[in-house]
Design a protein around this motif. Structure first.
Motif: not given
Length: 85
Positions: A5-10, A78-80, A30-35
């Motif tokens: 429903d929501v994408i969170i960057v960081g 999620v690593r992205r 959906l929680l996205l984090e580079r590391t």
């Protein structure tokens, strides 16, 4: 599987708080984090001394606390690498 429903960057403190709040509201974040790990840049800090409600805490421990918080809400990091929004 339900779409997000929501994408969170960081996955720093703000991103982790937003993901937990989404779950409380019945949304699928959906929680996205580079590391690929909770904590974001705060996990690299020598000591976090200005976080309300916590005593001075080493940055890596703060990352662990954020990861524990996300586990309680069944939110995965999620690593992205996000290059554009």
């Amino acid at each position: 599987m339900r779409p997000e429903d929501v994408i969170i960057v960081g996955a720093g403190p703000a991103g982790c708080a937003a993901a937990a709040q989404c779950r409380r509201l019945g949304l699928a974040p959906l929680l996205l984090e580079r590391t690929g790990r909770a904590g974001g840049l705060v996990a690299n800090a020598f000591c976090v001394e200005n976080y309300p409600g916590l005593p001075p805490t080493p940055g890596p421990r703060m990352g662990e606390l954020l990861a524990e918080h996300l586990r309680r809400f069944a939110v995965a990091v999620v690593r992205r690498t996000v290059v554009s929004v």
